[in-house]
Design an enzyme around this catalytic site. Sequence first.
Site, PDB file in Angstrom:
ATOM      1  N   ASN A  39       0.740  -1.127  -0.026  1.00  0.00           N
ATOM      2  CA  ASN A  39       0.012   0.044  -0.102  1.00  0.00           C
ATOM      3  C   ASN A  39       0.841   1.313   0.146  1.00  0.00           C
ATOM      4  O   ASN A  39       0.630   2.288  -0.569  1.00  0.00           O
ATOM      5  CB  ASN A  39      -0.927   0.016   1.411  1.00  0.00           C
ATOM      6  CG  ASN A  39      -1.719  -1.455   1.327  1.00  0.00           C
ATOM      7  OD1 ASN A  39      -2.194  -1.969   0.114  1.00  0.00           O
ATOM      8  ND2 ASN A  39      -2.446  -1.471   2.260  1.00  0.00           N
ATOM      9  N   TYR A  90      -6.835 -12.478   3.075  1.00  0.00           N
ATOM     10  CA  TYR A  90      -7.836 -12.232   4.150  1.00  0.00           C
ATOM     11  C   TYR A  90      -9.192 -11.496   3.792  1.00  0.00           C
ATOM     12  O   TYR A  90      -9.135 -11.151   2.831  1.00  0.00           O
ATOM     13  CB  TYR A  90      -6.842 -11.066   4.988  1.00  0.00           C
ATOM     14  CG  TYR A  90      -6.900  -9.425   4.658  1.00  0.00           C
ATOM     15  CD1 TYR A  90      -7.870  -8.508   5.052  1.00  0.00           C
ATOM     16  CD2 TYR A  90      -6.167  -9.027   3.593  1.00  0.00           C
ATOM     17  CE1 TYR A  90      -7.890  -7.276   4.461  1.00  0.00           C
ATOM     18  CE2 TYR A  90      -6.129  -7.700   3.083  1.00  0.00           C
ATOM     19  CZ  TYR A  90      -6.925  -6.795   3.795  1.00  0.00           C
ATOM     20  OH  TYR A  90      -7.035  -5.454   3.282  1.00  0.00           O
ATOM     21  N   GLU A 245      -9.249   9.208  16.742  1.00  0.00           N
ATOM     22  CA  GLU A 245     -10.389   9.478  17.814  1.00  0.00           C
ATOM     23  C   GLU A 245     -11.562   8.703  17.130  1.00  0.00           C
ATOM     24  O   GLU A 245     -12.133   9.426  16.416  1.00  0.00           O
ATOM     25  CB  GLU A 245     -10.691  10.797  18.281  1.00  0.00           C
ATOM     26  CG  GLU A 245      -9.319  11.634  18.716  1.00  0.00           C
ATOM     27  CD  GLU A 245      -9.666  13.022  18.565  1.00  0.00           C
ATOM     28  OE1 GLU A 245     -10.570  13.537  19.483  1.00  0.00           O
ATOM     29  OE2 GLU A 245      -8.751  13.911  17.685  1.00  0.00           O
ATOM     30  N   ASP A 282      -1.102   2.969   6.137  1.00  0.00           N
ATOM     31  CA  ASP A 282      -0.077   2.957   5.344  1.00  0.00           C
ATOM     32  C   ASP A 282      -0.209   4.054   4.596  1.00  0.00           C
ATOM     33  O   ASP A 282       0.886   4.441   3.954  1.00  0.00           O
ATOM     34  CB  ASP A 282      -0.484   1.715   4.462  1.00  0.00           C
ATOM     35  CG  ASP A 282      -0.655   0.476   5.124  1.00  0.00           C
ATOM     36  OD1 ASP A 282       0.021   0.152   6.210  1.00  0.00           O
ATOM     37  OD2 ASP A 282      -1.444  -0.399   4.932  1.00  0.00           O
TER      38      ASP A 282
END
Length: 342
Positions: A39, A90, A245, A282
């Site tokens: 990436n 994945y 956050e 990334d």
Amino acid sequence: MSKKVVTMGEIMLRLSTKGYERFTQAESFDVVYGGGEANVAVSLANYGFDAHFVTKLPENPIGQSAVNHLRRFGVNTDYIARGGDRVGIYYLETGASMRPSKVVYDRADSAIAEADIEDFDFDEIFKDAEWFHFSGITPAISKKAAVLTEKALIAAKKHGVTVSVDLNYRKKLWTPEEAKEVMTNLMQYVDVCIGNEEDAEKVLGFKPGETDVTSGNLELDGYKTIFKQMKEKFGFKYVVTTLRESYSASDNGWSALIYDGNEFYRSKKYDIRIVDRVGGGDSFAGGLIYGLLSSNDDFKYALEFAVGASALKHTIKGDFNLVTVDEVETLINGDASGRVQR
């Protein structure tokens, strides 16, 4: 001549549920390819650098598809070794609101996890290179990969290459004890250290005060304390963290902090509505590398560029950050309106 940068790691086949479906609902998957260092290479290729990705992939159509995917976005694949039995996979279920995203790995015994040092000519790979980037994921995938990573780092330093690491702790790949043992040793080769609060604690044993990303509570003084400790212990040129956050799986606050040994600098903050957060870190690393290399080490500009680039990545499906320098510059210079460009 564009700057030569090298990244090394695993590229995987990603199978994502459609939209916001759960795994148990899925009748088909969307296919893309991605992985931490791949990436980063795509980001740097987008920004005009001579980006090389180093890995090992099987000599079969799936391995070739991964290579082709990198080439499609301008990444140089000359140093990819071919062989081994499988491409890591994945599975991704994208969360929404208070339901988090989920990842299931099927990557054991992948080609890069089983790769040998003899598969790569690191002297050739790092010839004329200016930067090498790796993450904590690569040495976590196997003991052989951990040895390979250190051999690459030794060669990079021999050639005078600047090294960055994204600590990237993955609890599904190894324990904190294993991570500390391996990664603490590798830090001797690192110039620029990137990691969030979990990475710093699990990988290197530093905890930033009372910060709790799940509650959205950021205690910056805690980060400043551990940044000083990390720089003192390992001699990093820069210590950097993203500040996420997490209000929900759909909405996050996003900023970053950098320390150069003299000054702490926090970027502007973006409130982002997330389309796909995979690859967000990334894209930050890629933006930081571009910013430092293109500005002759203006670390404040580099941090703002990295945060802007990664904020944009959160709006793009897939692992790769498919944005241009001009698009990032427009955002960091104050245009976050999202108005149609025509």
